[in-house]
Structure formats: C-alpha cells, structure tokens
Design a protein around this motif. Structure first.
Motif, short mmCIF file in Angstrom:
data_model
loop_
_atom_site.label_atom_id
_atom_site.label_comp_id
_atom_site.label_asym_id
_atom_site.label_seq_id
_atom_site.Cartn_x
_atom_site.Cartn_y
_atom_site.Cartn_z
N LEU A 5 18.74 20.72 2.92
CA LEU A 5 18.90 19.51 3.74
C LEU A 5 20.01 18.60 3.22
O LEU A 5 19.95 17.39 3.39
N PHE A 6 21.02 19.20 2.61
CA PHE A 6 22.13 18.42 2.06
C PHE A 6 22.80 17.54 3.11
O PHE A 6 23.34 16.47 2.79
N PHE A 7 22.76 17.97 4.35
CA PHE A 7 23.47 17.26 5.42
C PHE A 7 22.80 15.93 5.79
O PHE A 7 23.37 15.14 6.54
N LEU A 8 21.60 15.68 5.27
CA LEU A 8 20.93 14.40 5.54
C LEU A 8 21.34 13.32 4.54
O LEU A 8 20.96 12.16 4.69
N LYS A 9 22.12 13.68 3.53
CA LYS A 9 22.46 12.75 2.45
C LYS A 9 23.13 11.48 2.98
O LYS A 9 22.75 10.37 2.60
N ARG A 10 24.12 11.62 3.85
CA ARG A 10 24.84 10.44 4.35
C ARG A 10 23.91 9.54 5.14
O ARG A 10 24.02 8.31 5.06
N LEU A 11 23.00 10.11 5.89
CA LEU A 11 22.05 9.30 6.65
C LEU A 11 21.12 8.55 5.71
O LEU A 11 20.87 7.35 5.89
N ARG A 12 20.62 9.24 4.70
CA ARG A 12 19.70 8.60 3.77
C ARG A 12 20.36 7.48 2.98
O ARG A 12 19.71 6.51 2.59
N GLU A 13 21.66 7.61 2.75
CA GLU A 13 22.39 6.56 2.04
C GLU A 13 22.39 5.24 2.82
O GLU A 13 22.58 4.18 2.24
#
Length: 222
Positions: A5-13
């Motif tokens: 789920l690396f692609f959720l990183k920007r959203l979680r930031e």
C-alpha cells in the motif's frame, strides 16, 4: 501489507483517513457479487473500524460503470444508486468504493478538505469520471484543481487488458489541472496473490475496498 500500500503514503501525509483492502487469502470470491461481498464483510468491517469509523458511517456507490458523482454526508449512510463516484467534506463520513480490475481514484483537496472517491474502469474513464469528480468538488466546496491530490490505485493494465485506461486517467488528471497525481502502477491481472481480478478469474472473484474520510476529531481542512 505496508509495502503493498505504498501508494497511500501521500494521502496519509495529509492526515486523511484512507485505506485499501486488497485480496483476502481466505476468500476466493464468487460469481455473485453480493455473495462475495458478504463473505468479505468481516475483513472490510475491520478495515473501517481500524480507521476509527463505524460500518454505519460508510457511504457506497451503486457503481454502474458511468460518470455520475454524488454529494454525500447528510442523513444516514447508504448506497447511492446510479453513481460511480462520491464527494464529501463532512467529518465522520467515510466513502467506500469496491473494485476488482477497475481503477480506484482518491481525491483530496489540501485547502478545503473536500474528498472524492471514484470508480473508473474502461467505461467510467471514457465518461471522464475523474473530471466529473473534480467538477463536483469545485461546485460544492469551491475547490481549486491545483490544490487537489489524486491517486490511482491498482487496476488491470496491458498486457492483461487491451485498453490502457490507466494512461487515460493520468491524461485526464493533467487536463483537469490537478496539482499532483500519483499512479501506483500496479496491475491487478499481474498479481493474483495480492489482488482480485474480475477478468483473470472470469467473474468468479471478490472485491477490494477503497476507503476515504475525515474522522470527526479532524479539524477543518485536515
């Protein structure tokens, strides 16, 4: 799971509550979508609860492979008929979209706190549901496209599907003027251990679940 789920990183930031439930090894799926979702519900409920929401707070879309987007948030959460996208800015509202090859698009406005969650497969992409989602955020919340982060999740891609709708989604993101767009680059048809694929399984499959919302305790604008 974290690496997947690396692609959720920007959203979680951005502080938003977001998740993606991939393939559940214990559930192979079914030709009947409703039956498959019932089998998956315990895992999907846990994901919702882990984000700090109740199952009753999740809004979903009927997902008719079209380009309509609905504003949600008032009243009891439910499935909205005839639409493939949802937008909101209300705290305590969780958006949910199911996928099994189609693209899942998360939209977050950094300034207004507006959120969008879209189901964009071949037909939805042809209808430019991404553009419709951005327009809905502009109309309802005064969003500026340059303030919006968009993320495209795992979906089927060539050579496992003859249509590269993921590439078209990226093109539509540029046309809409999104300030930032991230394509995870993952193909559901190429990794059946991690993802459900409707086409690869010839319809006998489960559904993955994308989630997006602001918890009630989050301040305005995230």
């Amino acid at each position: 799971m974290v690496e997947l789920l690396f692609f959720l990183k920007r959203l979680r930031e951005l502080g938003v509550s977001v998740d993606f439930v991939p393939r559940v090894p214990e559930v192979a799926g079914s030709l009947d979508k409703a039956e498959g979702l019932r089998e998956l519900e315990p895992w999907h409920r846990k994901a919702v609860e882990d984000l700090g929401f109740a199952w009753s707070q999740m809004w979903t879309a009927e997902q008719v492979h079209g380009g309509e987007v609905a504003l949600v948030g008032e009243g009891a959460a439910r499935m909205v008929a005839g639409v493939d996208g949802l937008v909101t800015r209300e705290r305590g509202v969780l958006l949910g979209i199911y996928v099994a090859d189609c693209g899942l698009i998360w939209l977050v406005d950094r300034k207004t706190g507006a959120l969008g969650l879209l189901h964009s497969g071949k037909k939805g992409t042809e209808a430019n549901i991404l553009g419709a989602g951005v327009e809905a955020m502009q109309r309802h919340f005064g969003s500026e496209p340059g303030d919006i982060l968009g993320v495209l999740g795992p979906c089927i891609r060539p050579p496992h599907y003859e249509v590269n709708f993921a590439g078209k989604v990226e093109e539509q993101a540029r046309e809409a003027g999104l300030g930032e767009f991230v394509d995870c680059g993952l193909c559901t048809g190429a990794d059946l251990d991690s993802f459900y694929s409707y086409l690869q399984a010839r319809g006998e499959t489960g559904r993955m679940l994308g989630l997006l919302g602001w918890r009630s305790s989050v301040s305005e604008g995230g």
